[in-house]
Write a protein that holds these residues in place. Structure first.
Motif, PDB file in Angstrom:
ATOM      1  N   GLY A   1      84.585  -8.927 -79.351  1.00 20.76           N
ATOM      2  CA  GLY A   1      83.686  -9.692 -78.502  1.00 20.76           C
ATOM      3  C   GLY A   1      83.114 -10.885 -79.241  1.00 20.76           C
ATOM      4  O   GLY A   1      83.146 -10.956 -80.475  1.00 20.76           O
ATOM      5  N   PHE A   2      82.571 -11.834 -78.497  1.00 20.25           N
ATOM      6  CA  PHE A   2      82.117 -13.089 -79.101  1.00 20.25           C
ATOM      7  C   PHE A   2      81.101 -12.848 -80.217  1.00 20.25           C
ATOM      8  O   PHE A   2      81.275 -13.324 -81.347  1.00 20.25           O
ATOM      9  CB  PHE A   2      81.516 -14.007 -78.036  1.00 20.25           C
ATOM     10  N   TYR A   3      80.035 -12.101 -79.928  1.00 21.85           N
ATOM     11  CA  TYR A   3      78.983 -11.932 -80.930  1.00 21.85           C
ATOM     12  C   TYR A   3      79.409 -10.980 -82.041  1.00 21.85           C
ATOM     13  O   TYR A   3      78.925 -11.092 -83.169  1.00 21.85           O
ATOM     14  CB  TYR A   3      77.682 -11.479 -80.271  1.00 21.85           C
ATOM     15  N   ASP A   4      80.313 -10.043 -81.732  1.00 15.89           N
ATOM     16  CA  ASP A   4      80.849  -9.186 -82.789  1.00 15.89           C
ATOM     17  C   ASP A   4      81.606 -10.037 -83.811  1.00 15.89           C
ATOM     18  O   ASP A   4      81.459  -9.864 -85.025  1.00 15.89           O
ATOM     19  CB  ASP A   4      81.771  -8.118 -82.205  1.00 15.89           C
ATOM     20  N   LYS A   5      82.413 -10.964 -83.313  1.00 21.07           N
ATOM     21  CA  LYS A   5      83.147 -11.849 -84.217  1.00 21.07           C
ATOM     22  C   LYS A   5      82.199 -12.767 -84.965  1.00 21.07           C
ATOM     23  O   LYS A   5      82.375 -13.021 -86.158  1.00 21.07           O
ATOM     24  CB  LYS A   5      84.155 -12.683 -83.419  1.00 21.07           C
ATOM     25  N   GLU A   6      81.165 -13.236 -84.266  1.00 21.49           N
ATOM     26  CA  GLU A   6      80.257 -14.215 -84.857  1.00 21.49           C
ATOM     27  C   GLU A   6      79.386 -13.613 -85.958  1.00 21.49           C
ATOM     28  O   GLU A   6      79.233 -14.198 -87.033  1.00 21.49           O
ATOM     29  CB  GLU A   6      79.379 -14.828 -83.772  1.00 21.49           C
ATOM     30  N   PHE A   7      78.809 -12.435 -85.692  1.00 21.27           N
ATOM     31  CA  PHE A   7      77.799 -11.901 -86.598  1.00 21.27           C
ATOM     32  C   PHE A   7      78.118 -10.530 -87.202  1.00 21.27           C
ATOM     33  O   PHE A   7      77.543 -10.165 -88.222  1.00 21.27           O
ATOM     34  CB  PHE A   7      76.452 -11.801 -85.873  1.00 21.27           C
ATOM     35  N   TYR A   8      79.002  -9.763 -86.576  1.00 13.75           N
ATOM     36  CA  TYR A   8      79.244  -8.397 -87.040  1.00 13.75           C
ATOM     37  C   TYR A   8      80.682  -8.195 -87.511  1.00 13.75           C
ATOM     38  O   TYR A   8      81.206  -7.081 -87.492  1.00 13.75           O
ATOM     39  CB  TYR A   8      78.943  -7.384 -85.919  1.00 13.75           C
ATOM     40  N   SER A   9      81.329  -9.244 -87.956  1.00 16.78           N
ATOM     41  CA  SER A   9      82.742  -9.154 -88.316  1.00 16.78           C
ATOM     42  C   SER A   9      82.984  -8.277 -89.539  1.00 16.78           C
ATOM     43  O   SER A   9      84.114  -7.858 -89.791  1.00 16.78           O
ATOM     44  CB  SER A   9      83.302 -10.555 -88.577  1.00 16.78           C
TER      45      SER A   9
END
Length: 442
Positions: free
Chosen positions: A70-78
């Motif tokens: 997901g967008f925020y998973d990739k952005e901040f939780y990668s």
């Protein structure tokens, strides 16, 4: 690895010395809200003997990290999802190694995540750059979702005040009190505390500056993409509505008493809460485990409290991003920057109308490189924390220059309540006669 020692009111703490600063990870500010303390106000942590090793970040509060890719998973939780636990009421402190005997300004960061996600040591958060500017950063975890905001008649009957909910906000207040009482030992000035948050963290900031429970502990506040006046994000959640949600949750759990509820595994409770949250979105209710007007933490609706002058008369920075929540490309084409943008201006003009100082309003418009997401909701976090190197995006020299500028404005505000710095464009307060907006772009 070098260590550094600090003596707090509860006991001695060792942290980690870095180049130019020290970091203390995972300091308990309240007892673990487990067992009989589940769905109760936070309880002061006990003193300890010996040395508490604050060398590791603790678990995130109970939540779901179930959207790989997901967008925020990739952005901040990668880097992967952190461990979650009910035992999560901890804070983290970054403090300059040398302060020349001066008491340093302090900023408390409250993370976002819709009141059902996020944690205080996400990779975009870091205090190194603030320490270089002589500012102490504190980040916290607070209870989320049903664990932080359940309202039910059983809990009302149990309460001495006959009111419940807002446990997550009370966690934030308890952390603020801990900082106020102990930060001097870390070199901080307890009379110069700024609170700052983004999204749900910003809405939390507005809750704290609207609550009598925070007293005189807050001297400045920064609200990023959440809150304001006449904002679509600020929902006046009445206790009657919250009770209905709480009753749906209890029915899903199939328990007959608080005792049974407090014995359920945390993972089971989280799963049932997820169902209620999904139903809330499907029905158009939106977020259902959020701050509630309880006549204790919040004694009225958000706009009502502003209208009546019950917000703190302190300096504010408030702003939004170009592609923020509730903003569409079609709106931007028509010159409509969205309700959050308008709410920020409204906030400043209402402050001025109340006889308070007008606020410093900003608009972040840098389209981040790497995709077509633009200046999305939370895009500015990489910049104002100075953590661009941790981001997957192909940042350019001009991004680093923008980050330096924002850090300078933010830390100057934390020091004095005025963000301006020699050599940079003047950031004027947003007033009725001159509704100035500082745009951050490159």
């Amino acid at each position: 690895m070098s260590i550094t020692m600090v003596r707090t009111k509860k006991g001695d703490i060792s942290g980690i010395e870095k180049e130019g600063y020290s970091v203390f990870r995972g300091i308990p500010y309240a007892k673990p809200p487990v067992g009989d303390l589940r769905f109760r106000e936070p309880v002061e942590v006990d003193s300890w003997e010996g040395i508490y090793k604050a060398d590791k970040f603790k678990a995130a509060c109970m939540q779901n990290f179930g959207n790989p890719g997901g967008f925020y998973d990739k952005e901040f939780y990668s880097e992967g999802s952190p461990k979650t636990s009910e035992d999560s009421l901890y804070l983290n402190i970054w403090t300059p190694a040398e302060n020349k005997g001066e008491k340093l300004p302090v900023v408390l960061w409250i993370h976002g995540g819709g009141f059902f996600g996020g944690y205080g040591h996400e990779k975009e958060f870091d205090g190194e750059e603030y320490c270089k500017k002589g500012v102490i950063l504190v980040t916290i975890n607070y209870r989320l979702g049903v664990f932080g905001f359940l309202v039910h008649p059983w809990l009302i009957d149990e309460s001495d005040r006959g009111t419940v909910g807002n446990y997550g906000i009370l966690d934030q207040i308890t952390a603020l009190k801990w900082i106020y009482e102990n930060i001097e030992e870390f070199g901080g000035d307890f009379e110069n505390i700024t609170i700052m948050g983004q999204s749900a963290g910003s809405m939390s900031v507005q809750t704290l500056v609207s609550s009598q429970l925070t007293g005189n502990m807050i001297k400045k506040a920064i609200l990023q993409s959440g809150g304001g006046y006449a904002s679509e994000l600020n929902r006046d959640y009445k206790i009657e509505e919250a009770i209905k949600i709480g009753e749906q949750f209890i029915k899903a759990c199939e328990v007959d008493s608080l005792e049974e509820l407090r014995k359920l595994p945390a993972e089971f409770i989280q799963d049932k809460a997820n169902l209620i949250i999904a139903q809330g979105f499907a029905s158009g209710q939106g977020l259902v485990f959020i701050p509630v007007i309880d006549n204790y933490v919040l004694k009225g609706g958000y706009n009502e409290l502003v209208d009546n002058g019950f917000i703190k008369d302190i300096p504010y920075i408030i702003g939004s991003t170009k592609n923020d929540i509730l903003v569409s490309p079609e709106m931007l084409e028509k010159g409509n920057r969205g309700s959050i943008y308008d709410a920020c201006i409204n906030w400043s003009l209402k402050c001025e109308e109340l006889g308070h100082n007008a606020s410093y309003v900003y608009y972040f418009t840098r389209d981040l490189p790497g995709d077509e997401a633009g200046a999305f909701h939370s895009a500015e976090l990489w910049y104002m924390f100075g953590t661009l190197k941790r981001c997957w995006r192909p940042m350019e020299d001009k991004d680093y220059e923008l980050s330096k500028k924002m850090i300078e404005y933010w830390t100057n505000f934390m020091k004095s309540g005025n963000p301006n710095h020699e050599g940079f464009d003047e950031w004027k307060p947003c007033k009725k006669t001159e509704p100035f907006i500082m745009e951050f772009f490159c």
